[in-house]
Scaffold this motif. Structure first.
Motif, PDB file in Angstrom:
ATOM      1  N   GLN A  53       5.947  11.126  11.430  1.00  0.00           N
ATOM      2  CA  GLN A  53       6.419   9.898  12.047  1.00  0.00           C
ATOM      3  C   GLN A  53       5.508   8.711  11.746  1.00  0.00           C
ATOM      4  O   GLN A  53       5.898   7.561  11.905  1.00  0.00           O
ATOM      5  N   ALA A  54       4.269   8.993  11.327  1.00  0.00           N
ATOM      6  CA  ALA A  54       3.318   7.905  11.095  1.00  0.00           C
ATOM      7  C   ALA A  54       3.692   7.069   9.875  1.00  0.00           C
ATOM      8  O   ALA A  54       3.422   5.874   9.832  1.00  0.00           O
ATOM      9  N   ARG A  55       4.250   7.685   8.849  1.00  0.00           N
ATOM     10  CA  ARG A  55       4.784   6.982   7.677  1.00  0.00           C
ATOM     11  C   ARG A  55       3.803   5.953   7.099  1.00  0.00           C
ATOM     12  O   ARG A  55       3.973   4.743   7.267  1.00  0.00           O
ATOM     13  N   LEU A  56       2.774   6.434   6.438  1.00  0.00           N
ATOM     14  CA  LEU A  56       1.800   5.566   5.787  1.00  0.00           C
ATOM     15  C   LEU A  56       2.463   4.730   4.700  1.00  0.00           C
ATOM     16  O   LEU A  56       3.167   5.248   3.834  1.00  0.00           O
ATOM     17  N   ARG A  57       2.249   3.423   4.761  1.00  0.00           N
ATOM     18  CA  ARG A  57       2.674   2.509   3.694  1.00  0.00           C
ATOM     19  C   ARG A  57       1.426   2.058   2.960  1.00  0.00           C
ATOM     20  O   ARG A  57       0.490   1.531   3.573  1.00  0.00           O
ATOM     21  N   LEU A  58       1.425   2.240   1.667  1.00  0.00           N
ATOM     22  CA  LEU A  58       0.205   2.037   0.891  1.00  0.00           C
ATOM     23  C   LEU A  58       0.467   1.043  -0.235  1.00  0.00           C
ATOM     24  O   LEU A  58       1.473   1.125  -0.939  1.00  0.00           O
ATOM     25  N   ARG A  59      -0.469   0.083  -0.393  1.00  0.00           N
ATOM     26  CA  ARG A  59      -0.404  -0.871  -1.495  1.00  0.00           C
ATOM     27  C   ARG A  59      -1.774  -0.950  -2.142  1.00  0.00           C
ATOM     28  O   ARG A  59      -2.795  -0.645  -1.539  1.00  0.00           O
ATOM     29  N   ALA A  60      -1.787  -1.400  -3.395  1.00  0.00           N
ATOM     30  CA  ALA A  60      -3.041  -1.428  -4.149  1.00  0.00           C
ATOM     31  C   ALA A  60      -3.108  -2.674  -5.003  1.00  0.00           C
ATOM     32  O   ALA A  60      -2.099  -3.210  -5.461  1.00  0.00           O
ATOM     33  N   TYR A 105     -14.524  -3.613  -6.865  1.00  0.00           N
ATOM     34  CA  TYR A 105     -13.953  -4.363  -5.752  1.00  0.00           C
ATOM     35  C   TYR A 105     -12.437  -4.201  -5.651  1.00  0.00           C
ATOM     36  O   TYR A 105     -11.701  -5.106  -5.229  1.00  0.00           O
ATOM     37  N   THR A 106     -11.936  -3.035  -6.036  1.00  0.00           N
ATOM     38  CA  THR A 106     -10.502  -2.794  -5.942  1.00  0.00           C
ATOM     39  C   THR A 106     -10.071  -2.681  -4.480  1.00  0.00           C
ATOM     40  O   THR A 106     -10.834  -2.267  -3.616  1.00  0.00           O
ATOM     41  N   TRP A 107      -8.801  -3.056  -4.235  1.00  0.00           N
ATOM     42  CA  TRP A 107      -8.239  -3.103  -2.885  1.00  0.00           C
ATOM     43  C   TRP A 107      -7.284  -1.934  -2.657  1.00  0.00           C
ATOM     44  O   TRP A 107      -6.517  -1.565  -3.549  1.00  0.00           O
ATOM     45  N   ARG A 108      -7.320  -1.414  -1.429  1.00  0.00           N
ATOM     46  CA  ARG A 108      -6.278  -0.507  -0.959  1.00  0.00           C
ATOM     47  C   ARG A 108      -5.896  -0.957   0.448  1.00  0.00           C
ATOM     48  O   ARG A 108      -6.753  -1.164   1.301  1.00  0.00           O
ATOM     49  N   GLU A 109      -4.609  -1.120   0.650  1.00  0.00           N
ATOM     50  CA  GLU A 109      -4.098  -1.520   1.956  1.00  0.00           C
ATOM     51  C   GLU A 109      -3.280  -0.388   2.539  1.00  0.00           C
ATOM     52  O   GLU A 109      -2.382   0.148   1.876  1.00  0.00           O
ATOM     53  N   GLY A 110      -3.595   0.002   3.764  1.00  0.00           N
ATOM     54  CA  GLY A 110      -2.834   1.036   4.454  1.00  0.00           C
ATOM     55  C   GLY A 110      -2.291   0.513   5.768  1.00  0.00           C
ATOM     56  O   GLY A 110      -3.005  -0.153   6.531  1.00  0.00           O
TER      57      GLY A 110
END
Length: 468
Positions: A53-60, A105-110
């Motif tokens: 149910q948490a459904r991680l949405r991930l962007r990079a 310095y790469t980005w990960r958004e969760g």
């Protein structure tokens, strides 16, 4: 045993509530390290259960960039990452991931939502008495800065915007390595205090891998651990809310070049800005419990938030002064000194920041500007609900910390983040009666600006070229 350096040691605080929070949040190096080790061991002993149910949405974004990228690549869930939950030893824990980065310095958004559990049951209201928000690796070690810079980690309750961040973590929230580093992020409130959030809880985390380019792959997980008191609030005497007393929202309304919600300053020379604002109303009997500054220290030299004094009272509306919303080149130190002197003459409460007093760890071979990691800094006069009335004023001076960090434009925030203790356990953040204590409506604020002839809807930057 040593404590992180703030503007004074915990024992020197006159206010008993602030002194208790200072000692609880910054208990000393050995206690901080024990908290870290205990939480890591709890996670190793967990029986992890998938939580679909948490459904991680991930962007990079593979950068390098030191402001939030205008474009992210959405990472579709091909089954390689998921969200897991565990309840053990008084902690309700969620880990989402893993993600893999290689420095530069790469980005990960969760982003994900979850409902914590207590005694095996999901709670309607999370009575949070302790928390860790950050990253952990495959071996359940909490990851500090470096290797990872927490650009922001926001946890909010039902009915709250992810921008409200009542319990935020940023890169400058960490203690110096000498004082426990990432262990400071295992925050524990004094007995009887809890931050109450209605569920489900919403997570928004942007994290940067600040190691050198082409570093070995690092797998890491978005991690939230919460210590909860019973739903009924047995044993609790105070609720916690949060107030920002710094650079106000209107000053950060800037969509230029993707710098949304950031103040732009010259990144290669001195500059100055000020703004007047009306803070949110505080419930009767509430008082400051604990505070820490969030700045982009590489470019923020000094700042002060003056409680209960307007710009006119501080002399900022005199002829020749920078106007509201204007970022002006030049040395603002003399103006800042006059403003602080005027505040002291009135006995005003202040929150102050000075880069010269901030602890920093230098780590060679990273992608962080100047290879310097600035650490936690706290400096606020204790105040209560009766102090936080009328107009307040924020003043900031800016200059690059060194030639290594100089650039044409720097985007930053500047504010003390204040935890407010409210007597009783009658409300939770995000829903009534919290809405009664929301920020003041904009109309009286805008009328105040009209009195001063201050109409710019966004900051003005006379030094900024059209090509920047």
């Amino acid at each position: 045993d040593s404590r992180p350096e703030t503007h004074m040691t915990c024992d020197e605080h006159v206010d008993p509530v602030y002194r208790a929070f200072c000692a609880s949040m910054l208990p000393g190096t050995s206690s901080v390290e024990h908290r870290r080790d205990a939480l890591e061991e709890t996670m190793r002993r967990c029986h992890w259960v998938a939580e679909p149910q948490a459904r991680l949405r991930l962007r990079a974004s593979d950068g390098p960039a030191r402001v939030i990228p205008k474009t992210y690549a959405v990472l579709p869930n091909d089954g390689s990452y998921s969200t897991y939950v565990c309840e053990r030893d008084g902690w309700s824990i969620v880990r989402a991931g893993p993600v893999t980065t290689n420095g530069n310095y790469t980005w990960r958004e969760g982003r994900f939502m979850f409902t914590p559990t207590l005694d095996g049951k999901q709670v309607d209201v999370a009575n949070i008495t302790g928390a860790f928000l950050g990253s952990s690796d495959d071996d359940y070690r909490l990851l500090g800065y470096p290797p990872l810079h927490q650009h922001h980690f926001h946890l909010v309750g039902k009915g709250q915007s992810v921008l409200s961040h009542p319990l935020p973590v940023h890169g400058d929230s960490f203690c110096a390595d000498l004082h426990g580093g990432v262990g400071c992020q295992v925050r524990m409130f004094p007995e009887g205090y809890a931050m109450r959030m209605r569920t489900p809880l919403n997570v928004w985390n942007d994290v940067n891998d600040v190691r050198a380019p082409n570093s070995p792959p690092l797998r890491h997980w978005f991690t939230v651990a919460l210590r909860l008191a019973p739903n009924a609030g047995a044993g609790l005497t105070h609720s916690l809310m949060h107030v920002d007393l710094g650079m106000p929202w209107l000053l950060a309304r800037n969509e230029r070049k993707g710098y949304l919600h950031s103040l732009l300053v010259p990144g290669d020379r001195e500059s100055f800005a000020w703004s007047e604002y009306m803070p949110r109303e505080l419930p009767p009997g509430s008082r400051l419990a604990w505070s820490w500054w969030h700045n982009h220290v590489q470019w923020q030299d000094e700042a002060v938030s003056i409680i209960g004094m307007s710009a006119a009272e501080l002399g900022l509306l005199a002829p020749g002064m920078p106007t509201y919303h204007e970022v002006r080149e030049g040395d603002g130190s003399a103006i800042l000194d006059k403003v602080i002197a005027a505040a002291r003459a009135r006995g005003a409460k202040m929150c102050r920041f000075s880069r010269a007093r901030v602890l920093a760890d230098e780590v060679n071979g990273t992608s962080e500007v100047g290879n310097k990691m600035y650490r936690l800094y706290s400096d606020c006069d204790p105040f209560n609900a009766t102090d936080l009335v009328g107009m307040h004023t924020w003043v900031g001076t800016f200059a690059p910390a060194s030639k290594d960090v100089a650039r044409g434009v720097a985007a930053l925030h500047s504010r003390p983040i204040c935890l407010i203790a409210v007597p009783g356990i009658v409300y939770a953040l995000g829903e009534p009666p919290d809405k009664h204590f929301a920020p003041q409506p904009p109309l009286p604020y805008l009328r105040r600006l009209e009195v001063h002839g201050m109409h710019p809807p966004v900051p003005t930057y006379p030094w900024l070229s059209a090509s920047d």
